[in-house]
Scaffold this motif. Structure first.
Motif, PDB file in Angstrom:
ATOM      1  N   ALA A   1       0.859  -1.183   0.000  1.00  0.00           N
ATOM      2  CA  ALA A   1       0.000   0.000   0.000  1.00  0.00           C
ATOM      3  C   ALA A   1       0.889   1.225   0.000  1.00  0.00           C
ATOM      4  O   ALA A   1       1.752   1.361   0.849  1.00  0.00           O
ATOM      5  N   LEU A   2       0.693   2.106  -0.932  1.00  0.00           N
ATOM      6  CA  LEU A   2       1.527   3.287  -1.071  1.00  0.00           C
ATOM      7  C   LEU A   2       0.700   4.543  -0.867  1.00  0.00           C
ATOM      8  O   LEU A   2      -0.482   4.577  -1.165  1.00  0.00           O
ATOM      9  N   TYR A   3       1.352   5.576  -0.386  1.00  0.00           N
ATOM     10  CA  TYR A   3       0.683   6.858  -0.259  1.00  0.00           C
ATOM     11  C   TYR A   3       0.343   7.412  -1.640  1.00  0.00           C
ATOM     12  O   TYR A   3      -0.695   8.011  -1.838  1.00  0.00           O
ATOM     13  N   GLU A   4       1.216   7.249  -2.574  1.00  0.00           N
ATOM     14  CA  GLU A   4       0.964   7.725  -3.931  1.00  0.00           C
ATOM     15  C   GLU A   4       0.549   6.535  -4.782  1.00  0.00           C
ATOM     16  O   GLU A   4       1.308   5.597  -4.969  1.00  0.00           O
ATOM     17  N   GLY A   5      -0.688   6.596  -5.301  1.00  0.00           N
ATOM     18  CA  GLY A   5      -1.211   5.439  -5.997  1.00  0.00           C
ATOM     19  C   GLY A   5      -0.690   5.281  -7.411  1.00  0.00           C
ATOM     20  O   GLY A   5      -0.567   6.245  -8.153  1.00  0.00           O
ATOM     21  N   PHE A   6      -0.370   4.044  -7.753  1.00  0.00           N
ATOM     22  CA  PHE A   6      -0.011   3.734  -9.124  1.00  0.00           C
ATOM     23  C   PHE A   6      -1.223   3.233  -9.895  1.00  0.00           C
ATOM     24  O   PHE A   6      -1.239   3.231 -11.112  1.00  0.00           O
ATOM     25  N   ASN A   7      -2.247   2.792  -9.172  1.00  0.00           N
ATOM     26  CA  ASN A   7      -3.481   2.376  -9.831  1.00  0.00           C
ATOM     27  C   ASN A   7      -4.642   2.605  -8.877  1.00  0.00           C
ATOM     28  O   ASN A   7      -4.456   2.948  -7.715  1.00  0.00           O
ATOM     29  N   ASP A   8      -5.859   2.379  -9.372  1.00  0.00           N
ATOM     30  CA  ASP A   8      -7.049   2.719  -8.611  1.00  0.00           C
ATOM     31  C   ASP A   8      -7.278   1.855  -7.377  1.00  0.00           C
ATOM     32  O   ASP A   8      -8.064   2.217  -6.510  1.00  0.00           O
ATOM     33  N   THR A   9      -6.620   0.711  -7.295  1.00  0.00           N
ATOM     34  CA  THR A   9      -6.833  -0.155  -6.139  1.00  0.00           C
ATOM     35  C   THR A   9      -5.805   0.072  -5.035  1.00  0.00           C
ATOM     36  O   THR A   9      -5.861  -0.581  -3.995  1.00  0.00           O
ATOM     37  N   THR A  10      -4.890   0.994  -5.242  1.00  0.00           N
ATOM     38  CA  THR A  10      -3.867   1.293  -4.238  1.00  0.00           C
ATOM     39  C   THR A  10      -4.467   2.037  -3.050  1.00  0.00           C
ATOM     40  O   THR A  10      -5.284   2.931  -3.218  1.00  0.00           O
ATOM     41  N   PHE A  11      -4.053   1.667  -1.843  1.00  0.00           N
ATOM     42  CA  PHE A  11      -4.464   2.403  -0.656  1.00  0.00           C
ATOM     43  C   PHE A  11      -3.648   3.684  -0.537  1.00  0.00           C
ATOM     44  O   PHE A  11      -2.413   3.653  -0.626  1.00  0.00           O
ATOM     45  N   VAL A  12      -4.342   4.807  -0.327  1.00  0.00           N
ATOM     46  CA  VAL A  12      -3.678   6.095  -0.177  1.00  0.00           C
ATOM     47  C   VAL A  12      -4.331   6.877   0.962  1.00  0.00           C
ATOM     48  O   VAL A  12      -5.433   6.561   1.405  1.00  0.00           O
ATOM     49  N   LYS A  13      -3.630   7.888   1.421  1.00  0.00           N
ATOM     50  CA  LYS A  13      -4.141   8.733   2.500  1.00  0.00           C
ATOM     51  C   LYS A  13      -4.896   9.923   1.904  1.00  0.00           C
ATOM     52  O   LYS A  13      -4.362  10.663   1.085  1.00  0.00           O
ATOM     53  N   LEU A  14      -6.121  10.110   2.330  1.00  0.00           N
ATOM     54  CA  LEU A  14      -6.971  11.150   1.763  1.00  0.00           C
ATOM     55  C   LEU A  14      -6.357  12.534   1.895  1.00  0.00           C
ATOM     56  O   LEU A  14      -6.444  13.354   0.974  1.00  0.00           O
TER      57      LEU A  14
ATOM     58  N   LEU B   1      -8.052   5.084   2.045  1.00  0.00           N
ATOM     59  CA  LEU B   1      -9.016   4.471   1.142  1.00  0.00           C
ATOM     60  C   LEU B   1      -8.284   4.059  -0.122  1.00  0.00           C
ATOM     61  O   LEU B   1      -7.167   4.520  -0.374  1.00  0.00           O
ATOM     62  N   ARG B   2      -8.913   3.239  -0.922  1.00  0.00           N
ATOM     63  CA  ARG B   2      -8.324   2.974  -2.232  1.00  0.00           C
ATOM     64  C   ARG B   2      -8.458   4.226  -3.098  1.00  0.00           C
ATOM     65  O   ARG B   2      -9.402   5.006  -2.939  1.00  0.00           O
ATOM     66  N   LEU B   3      -7.500   4.412  -3.981  1.00  0.00           N
ATOM     67  CA  LEU B   3      -7.465   5.627  -4.795  1.00  0.00           C
ATOM     68  C   LEU B   3      -8.764   5.835  -5.561  1.00  0.00           C
ATOM     69  O   LEU B   3      -9.247   6.963  -5.678  1.00  0.00           O
ATOM     70  N   ARG B   4      -9.344   4.763  -6.067  1.00  0.00           N
ATOM     71  CA  ARG B   4     -10.605   4.874  -6.803  1.00  0.00           C
ATOM     72  C   ARG B   4     -11.693   5.488  -5.930  1.00  0.00           C
ATOM     73  O   ARG B   4     -12.449   6.365  -6.373  1.00  0.00           O
TER      74      ARG B   4
END
Length: 238
Positions: free
Chosen positions: A51-64, A96-99
């Motif tokens: 899980a990365l702060y900066e998403g590479f795809n829509d399913t990546t977890f990121v910080k709002l 949340l996930r980036l999507r």
């Protein structure tokens, strides 16, 4: 000819130095990226996903908060002000996930155009926390059975309300996590103002690809999130 020979030697040396610098720079960039991935790593249940702060795809977890500063946060499970009566999150970050974040930001922009903002009570929730909730309230009308998991555990659900331009919450008839029929979207024995507030929140969220949850006016799931895997990582609060 002598001058030309010297000039060519200098040029060749400069070209060689340039390629050395370029090669070192590429390796440094790769090393930095690898280090960043390692530093930001959060394991899912199988321990293999990142899980990365900066998403590479829509399913990546990121910080709002890394994507928008236009939300109000009152993360209840980072306090003792919840039905568990204890703090179960180390800090009040919303993952949340980036999507999910993309649609949530779009919904919030529409609310802002009318003078309101989304206030968040909960976002992604580790599966271990879901198990604790189920032990206290083993009722699927209010708490998802951890055997199946919640959309919260998949990074596609949020618990929210609305605040006005002064930061005051709109009246919704019950508090967050109220376990009773009054919290349902179908409950009608409420003042018209409260029913309108709930209806407005629901209308905009549904417009932006979220689904409501009948027994909880505050809970919204992103439509396609049921396809995502359950997760159990705990985020780094540093």
């Amino acid at each position: 000819m002598g001058v030309n020979f010297v000039d060519m030697a200098v040029i060749k040396k400069l070209i060689f130095i340039f390629f050395i610098i370029l090669l070192v720079g590429c390796k440094s960039t790769d090393s930095a990226l690898t280090a960043r991935k390692t530093a930001l790593k959060n394991n899912y249940m199988d321990g293999s996903s990142i899980a990365l702060y900066e998403g590479f795809n829509d399913t990546t977890f990121v910080k709002l908060k890394n994507f928008s500063g236009d939300f109000i946060f009152d993360m209840k499970y980072a306090t003792e002000d919840n039905f568990l009566k204890k703090k179960v999150y180390d800090c009040d970050d919303c993952y949340l996930r980036l999507r999910t974040i993309k649609y949530l930001i779009a919904a919030n922009l529409e609310f802002q155009s009318k003078g309101y903002k989304i206030k968040l009570f909960d976002c992604y929730r580790p599966l271990d926390i879901q198990k604790k909730m189920w032990e206290i309230v083993p009722n699927a009308d209010y708490v998802a059975d951890p055997k199946r998991g919640s959309i919260h555990n998949r990074g596609g659900a949020i618990d929210i309300t609305l605040v006005d331009k002064d930061g005051k919450e709109l009246e919704m008839g019950t508090t967050f996590d109220f376990f009773g029929p009054e919290a349902s979207h179908n409950y009608q024995d409420l003042p018209n103002k409260i029913k309108k507030n709930r209806a407005y929140l629901k209308e905009v969220m549904l417009k932006h690809n979220f689904k409501s949850f009948d027994s909880e006016w505050w809970h919204y799931n992103l439509s396609e999130s049921i396809k995502d895997k359950l997760a159990n990582f705990k985020w780094d609060c540093n």
